[in-house]
Write an enzyme that holds these catalytic residues in place. Structure first.
Site, mmCIF file in Angstrom:
data_model
loop_
_atom_site.group_PDB
_atom_site.id
_atom_site.type_symbol
_atom_site.label_atom_id
_atom_site.label_comp_id
_atom_site.label_asym_id
_atom_site.label_seq_id
_atom_site.Cartn_x
_atom_site.Cartn_y
_atom_site.Cartn_z
ATOM 1 N N ARG A 1 19.406 39.850 25.369
ATOM 2 C CA ARG A 1 20.539 39.012 25.747
ATOM 3 C C ARG A 1 20.063 37.709 26.375
ATOM 4 O O ARG A 1 19.212 37.705 27.252
ATOM 5 C CB ARG A 1 21.443 39.776 26.735
ATOM 6 C CG ARG A 1 22.021 41.068 26.170
ATOM 7 C CD ARG A 1 23.112 40.795 25.162
ATOM 8 N NE ARG A 1 24.195 40.018 25.728
ATOM 9 C CZ ARG A 1 25.219 40.556 26.392
ATOM 10 N NH1 ARG A 1 25.300 41.859 26.573
ATOM 11 N NH2 ARG A 1 26.168 39.784 26.866
ATOM 12 N N HIS B 1 56.679 34.294 46.934
ATOM 13 C CA HIS B 1 55.803 34.904 45.923
ATOM 14 C C HIS B 1 55.759 36.427 46.022
ATOM 15 O O HIS B 1 54.849 37.058 45.504
ATOM 16 C CB HIS B 1 54.398 34.327 46.042
ATOM 17 C CG HIS B 1 54.376 32.834 45.933
ATOM 18 N ND1 HIS B 1 54.713 32.178 44.773
ATOM 19 C CD2 HIS B 1 54.107 31.874 46.841
ATOM 20 C CE1 HIS B 1 54.617 30.870 44.974
ATOM 21 N NE2 HIS B 1 54.268 30.664 46.220
ATOM 22 N N PRO C 1 40.556 38.714 45.056
ATOM 23 C CA PRO C 1 39.881 39.922 45.511
ATOM 24 C C PRO C 1 38.786 40.327 44.550
ATOM 25 O O PRO C 1 38.979 40.346 43.345
ATOM 26 C CB PRO C 1 40.986 40.971 45.506
ATOM 27 C CG PRO C 1 42.189 40.322 44.931
ATOM 28 C CD PRO C 1 41.777 39.049 44.314
ATOM 29 N N GLU C 2 37.652 40.655 45.092
ATOM 30 C CA GLU C 2 36.619 41.332 44.323
ATOM 31 C C GLU C 2 36.702 42.802 44.706
ATOM 32 O O GLU C 2 37.611 43.220 45.417
ATOM 33 C CB GLU C 2 35.244 40.729 44.624
ATOM 34 C CG GLU C 2 35.201 39.240 44.258
ATOM 35 C CD GLU C 2 33.804 38.651 44.295
ATOM 36 O OE1 GLU C 2 32.856 39.371 43.947
ATOM 37 O OE2 GLU C 2 33.671 37.488 44.683
#
Length: 271
Positions: free
Chosen positions: A152, A91, A2-3
DNA sequence: AGAGGTACCTGGCAGC
DNA sequence: TGCTGCCAGGTACCTC
């Protein structure tokens, strides 16, 4: 798995069933998640009411008057609301049982997920303390990304997937957002203009909001709290489409690896 | 400080 | 049918 959109879809799915409900029992069948599920979780939760179901990044927060359960779904986790007749699967590691006989069931084949307990304000917790802004909140702006990225050298894709930069952007939506913004995933974060960052911040919000509206992306096994998949997969432009023509310019979508994760992009549209 | 790699774990799939 | 190797939506932690 999941995001942020999938976590938010899950949050919205479970919240109406458990908010203001009292926990009667917690069954931990297998405590071996990323960190062991604390033994005291059952005692801490039993008999208390869930006052709110919050979210910080991809962490779900089951808030009570005594403390907060911090829950993360990792790569393969899901939460479902079931009743006691629902057979327990291999699970199905944790059940949180409520006074309305509903059960919040945590399933996680790979066990990269997290279920912890804290009595302190969750934002002070080590896992949440140093997280970057919410991508759908007011602090996530192009100016912020621009300022934060000066000097960066890290590739922009890695930069936006880093939770210290901004939370909630995972491997799917990183590729999708960079495609929408026309930014090459390997560009050094420090060499992207303020203007491009403004566009990037906009498309990140757009892609996440659209995905939430569609109930998230289901690739393999993501299901929401009703056990149904999300439909955002149908909207993906580049993720999982290596070798297919770009919908904009017909150039073939390229697949590369960045930090052992697959990245998809259009070499023509993204510079 | 920043960049990059490693580790955690199971299951599904392609290829032999 | 098996076996092997690779891949998967995340992220804390390690080393350099």
């Amino acid at each position: 798995m999941p995001e942020l959109p999938e976590v938010e879809t899950t949050r919205r799915g479970i919240a109406p069933h458990i908010t203001n409900r009292t926990v009667t029992k917690v069954t931990v069948r297998d405590p071996r998640l990323r960190w062991p599920v604390p033994r005291r979780l059952s005692q801490e939760l039993a008999g208390v009411k869930i006052t709110a179901v919050g979210r910080r990044g991809k962490y779900l927060l089951l808030e009570t008057e005594n403390g907060t359960a911090i829950l993360h779904l990792g790569m393969s986790g899901s939460l479902r609301i079931v009743d006691s007749k629902q057979p327990v699967g291999k699970h199905d590691h944790v059940d949180i049982v409520f006074d309305n006989n509903r059960i919040l069931r945590l399933t996680d084949p790979r066990r990269f997920g997290t279920l912890l307990w804290t009595r302190r304000p969750p934002k002070q917790h080590k896992l949440l303390r140093d997280l970057g802004p919410e991508p759908l909140g007011p602090d996530f702006t192009g100016a912020y990304l621009h300022a934060r990225s000066r000097g960066r050298k890290v590739a922009i894709k890695n930069f936006i997937m880093n939770g210290h930069t901004v939370v909630g952007i995972g491997n799917i939506y990183a590729s999708e957002a960079l495609y929408m913004a026309g930014i090459h995933p390997k560009r050094a974060a420090g060499r992207i203009s303020r203007k491009k960052y403004q566009l990037l911040a906009e498309v990140v919000r757009e892609v996440l909001n659209d995905a939430i509206a569609m109930g998230g992306t289901s690739l393999r096994d993501f299901v929401n709290s009703d056990g149904k998949p999300g439909y955002f997969r149908l909207e993906l432009n580049v993720y999982g489409k290596g070798g297919e023509p770009c919908i904009s310019c017909r150039t073939l979508i390229r697949e590369i690896r960045q930090g052992q994760r697959a990245t998809f992009y259009c070499p023509e549209c993204q510079r």
